[in-house]
Design a protein around this motif. Structure first.
Motif, PDB file in Angstrom:
ATOM      1  N   ASP A 255       0.783   5.937  22.592  1.00 44.40           N
ATOM      2  CA  ASP A 255      -0.674   5.642  22.483  1.00 44.40           C
ATOM      3  C   ASP A 255      -1.291   5.701  20.883  1.00 44.40           C
ATOM      4  O   ASP A 255      -1.548   5.339  20.150  1.00 44.40           O
ATOM      5  N   LEU A 256      -1.122   7.117  21.304  1.00 42.43           N
ATOM      6  CA  LEU A 256      -1.519   8.032  20.189  1.00 42.43           C
ATOM      7  C   LEU A 256      -1.009   7.785  18.397  1.00 42.43           C
ATOM      8  O   LEU A 256      -1.268   7.344  17.609  1.00 42.43           O
ATOM      9  N   GLU A 257       0.131   7.113  18.675  1.00 42.62           N
ATOM     10  CA  GLU A 257       1.074   6.712  16.825  1.00 42.62           C
ATOM     11  C   GLU A 257       0.273   5.286  17.127  1.00 42.62           C
ATOM     12  O   GLU A 257       0.012   4.758  15.672  1.00 42.62           O
ATOM     13  N   ASP A 258      -0.057   4.309  18.071  1.00 42.72           N
ATOM     14  CA  ASP A 258      -0.139   3.479  17.870  1.00 42.72           C
ATOM     15  C   ASP A 258      -1.838   3.451  17.008  1.00 42.72           C
ATOM     16  O   ASP A 258      -2.381   2.706  16.602  1.00 42.72           O
ATOM     17  N   GLU A 259      -2.383   4.437  17.838  1.00 40.93           N
ATOM     18  CA  GLU A 259      -3.901   4.282  16.895  1.00 40.93           C
ATOM     19  C   GLU A 259      -4.425   5.170  15.439  1.00 40.93           C
ATOM     20  O   GLU A 259      -4.999   4.812  14.480  1.00 40.93           O
ATOM     21  N   VAL A 260      -2.948   6.079  15.727  1.00 37.39           N
ATOM     22  CA  VAL A 260      -2.544   6.964  14.527  1.00 37.39           C
ATOM     23  C   VAL A 260      -2.712   5.159  13.330  1.00 37.39           C
ATOM     24  O   VAL A 260      -3.138   5.073  12.199  1.00 37.39           O
ATOM     25  N   PHE A 261      -1.913   4.426  13.219  1.00 30.18           N
ATOM     26  CA  PHE A 261      -1.110   3.293  12.993  1.00 30.18           C
ATOM     27  C   PHE A 261      -2.308   2.287  12.591  1.00 30.18           C
ATOM     28  O   PHE A 261      -2.735   2.453  11.208  1.00 30.18           O
ATOM     29  N   ARG A 262      -2.937   2.216  13.555  1.00 29.85           N
ATOM     30  CA  ARG A 262      -4.089   1.380  13.387  1.00 29.85           C
ATOM     31  C   ARG A 262      -5.215   1.622  12.394  1.00 29.85           C
ATOM     32  O   ARG A 262      -5.904   0.757  11.541  1.00 29.85           O
ATOM     33  N   LYS A 263      -5.809   3.055  12.777  1.00 29.91           N
ATOM     34  CA  LYS A 263      -6.120   3.812  11.338  1.00 29.91           C
ATOM     35  C   LYS A 263      -5.587   3.780  10.198  1.00 29.91           C
ATOM     36  O   LYS A 263      -7.037   3.029   9.241  1.00 29.91           O
ATOM     37  N   VAL A 264      -4.036   3.779  10.063  1.00 24.78           N
ATOM     38  CA  VAL A 264      -4.001   4.251   8.624  1.00 24.78           C
ATOM     39  C   VAL A 264      -4.250   2.597   7.825  1.00 24.78           C
ATOM     40  O   VAL A 264      -4.022   1.921   6.651  1.00 24.78           O
ATOM     41  N   SER A 265      -4.084   1.498   8.365  1.00 25.42           N
ATOM     42  CA  SER A 265      -4.099   0.487   8.645  1.00 25.42           C
ATOM     43  C   SER A 265      -5.684  -0.375   7.738  1.00 25.42           C
ATOM     44  O   SER A 265      -5.402  -0.380   6.663  1.00 25.42           O
ATOM     45  N   TYR A 266      -6.441   0.189   9.013  1.00 31.52           N
ATOM     46  CA  TYR A 266      -7.847   0.201   7.980  1.00 31.52           C
ATOM     47  C   TYR A 266      -8.090   0.490   6.977  1.00 31.52           C
ATOM     48  O   TYR A 266      -8.989  -0.115   5.953  1.00 31.52           O
ATOM     49  N   LEU A 267      -8.070   2.047   7.186  1.00 31.03           N
ATOM     50  CA  LEU A 267      -8.403   2.774   5.774  1.00 31.03           C
ATOM     51  C   LEU A 267      -7.874   1.821   4.916  1.00 31.03           C
ATOM     52  O   LEU A 267      -8.520   2.068   3.661  1.00 31.03           O
ATOM     53  N   ILE A 268      -6.476   1.737   4.729  1.00 28.74           N
ATOM     54  CA  ILE A 268      -5.959   1.256   3.144  1.00 28.74           C
ATOM     55  C   ILE A 268      -6.429   0.197   2.865  1.00 28.74           C
ATOM     56  O   ILE A 268      -6.824  -0.406   1.844  1.00 28.74           O
ATOM     57  N   LEU A 269      -7.405  -1.001   3.994  1.00 31.76           N
ATOM     58  CA  LEU A 269      -7.722  -2.197   3.228  1.00 31.76           C
ATOM     59  C   LEU A 269      -9.200  -1.706   3.039  1.00 31.76           C
ATOM     60  O   LEU A 269      -9.813  -3.006   1.454  1.00 31.76           O
ATOM     61  N   LYS A 270      -9.834  -0.694   3.437  1.00 32.67           N
ATOM     62  CA  LYS A 270     -10.875  -0.635   3.360  1.00 32.67           C
ATOM     63  C   LYS A 270     -10.753   0.373   1.703  1.00 32.67           C
ATOM     64  O   LYS A 270     -11.750  -0.436   1.279  1.00 32.67           O
ATOM     65  N   ASP A 271     -10.514   0.826   1.295  1.00 35.24           N
ATOM     66  CA  ASP A 271      -9.902   1.829  -0.435  1.00 35.24           C
ATOM     67  C   ASP A 271      -9.484   0.348  -0.130  1.00 35.24           C
ATOM     68  O   ASP A 271      -9.527   0.352  -2.184  1.00 35.24           O
ATOM     69  N   LEU A 272      -8.702  -1.126  -0.154  1.00 31.37           N
ATOM     70  CA  LEU A 272      -8.609  -1.621  -1.565  1.00 31.37           C
ATOM     71  C   LEU A 272      -9.710  -2.620  -2.065  1.00 31.37           C
ATOM     72  O   LEU A 272     -10.169  -2.914  -3.043  1.00 31.37           O
ATOM     73  N   GLU A 273     -10.910  -2.875  -0.990  1.00 37.71           N
ATOM     74  CA  GLU A 273     -11.940  -3.266  -0.813  1.00 37.71           C
ATOM     75  C   GLU A 273     -12.739  -1.692  -2.139  1.00 37.71           C
ATOM     76  O   GLU A 273     -13.595  -2.496  -2.741  1.00 37.71           O
ATOM     77  N   ARG A 274     -12.788  -0.920  -2.026  1.00 38.29           N
ATOM     78  CA  ARG A 274     -13.513   0.313  -2.831  1.00 38.29           C
ATOM     79  C   ARG A 274     -12.764   0.613  -3.751  1.00 38.29           C
ATOM     80  O   ARG A 274     -13.793   0.933  -4.532  1.00 38.29           O
ATOM     81  N   TYR A 275     -11.405   0.639  -3.615  1.00 33.78           N
ATOM     82  CA  TYR A 275     -11.357   0.916  -5.221  1.00 33.78           C
ATOM     83  C   TYR A 275     -10.462   0.894  -6.255  1.00 33.78           C
ATOM     84  O   TYR A 275      -9.941  -0.019  -7.094  1.00 33.78           O
ATOM     85  N   GLY A 276      -9.942  -1.089  -5.210  1.00 25.67           N
ATOM     86  CA  GLY A 276      -9.187  -2.233  -6.204  1.00 25.67           C
ATOM     87  C   GLY A 276      -8.152  -1.953  -5.655  1.00 25.67           C
ATOM     88  O   GLY A 276      -7.289  -0.647  -5.442  1.00 25.67           O
ATOM     89  N   PRO A 277      -7.127  -2.866  -5.956  1.00 24.93           N
ATOM     90  CA  PRO A 277      -5.690  -2.925  -5.549  1.00 24.93           C
ATOM     91  C   PRO A 277      -5.120  -1.853  -6.290  1.00 24.93           C
ATOM     92  O   PRO A 277      -3.768  -1.532  -5.827  1.00 24.93           O
ATOM     93  N   GLU A 278      -5.429  -1.593  -7.993  1.00 27.12           N
ATOM     94  CA  GLU A 278      -3.957  -0.978  -8.510  1.00 27.12           C
ATOM     95  C   GLU A 278      -4.786   0.514  -8.353  1.00 27.12           C
ATOM     96  O   GLU A 278      -2.708   1.226  -8.175  1.00 27.12           O
ATOM     97  N   LYS A 279      -5.575   1.049  -7.758  1.00 29.99           N
ATOM     98  CA  LYS A 279      -5.508   2.429  -7.488  1.00 29.99           C
ATOM     99  C   LYS A 279      -4.910   2.619  -6.297  1.00 29.99           C
ATOM    100  O   LYS A 279      -4.212   3.498  -5.687  1.00 29.99           O
ATOM    101  N   VAL A 280      -4.921   1.397  -5.164  1.00 27.68           N
ATOM    102  CA  VAL A 280      -4.040   1.423  -3.901  1.00 27.68           C
ATOM    103  C   VAL A 280      -2.954   1.565  -3.630  1.00 27.68           C
ATOM    104  O   VAL A 280      -2.574   2.236  -3.166  1.00 27.68           O
ATOM    105  N   ALA A 281      -2.495   0.955  -4.877  1.00 26.41           N
ATOM    106  CA  ALA A 281      -1.266   0.654  -4.738  1.00 26.41           C
ATOM    107  C   ALA A 281      -0.256   1.486  -4.924  1.00 26.41           C
ATOM    108  O   ALA A 281       0.679   2.384  -4.762  1.00 26.41           O
TER     109      ALA A 281
END
Length: 69
Positions: A10-36
């Motif tokens: 359950d903890l691993e799933d929650e961390v995974f969801r948060k990491v995925s969300y943060l990646i997508l949030k960073d994509l909006e904030r910093y742009g795809p090149e920096k995130v990639a």
């Protein structure tokens, strides 16, 4: 009552969801090149994310599908 293994999963799933969300949030904030580039550096050559909006979203989608399949 949940076993220790179930609690850890359950903890691993929650961390995974948060990491995925943060990646997508960073994509909006910093742009795809920096995130990639950050993902590619973190993977230490194990995989390559195309530095485009679609490439980063595909990476996150693949991670989610891999985790929950």
């Amino acid at each position: 009552m949940k076993s220790i293994e179930e609690k850890i999963e359950d903890l691993e799933d929650e961390v995974f969801r948060k990491v995925s969300y943060l990646i997508l949030k960073d994509l909006e904030r910093y742009g795809p090149e920096k995130v990639a580039n950050e993902i590619n550096e973190g993977s230490q050559g194990n995989y390559y994310v195309v530095p485009t909006d679609e490439g980063v979203r595909e990476c996150v989608s693949n991670l989610i599908n891999k985790k929950f399949n």
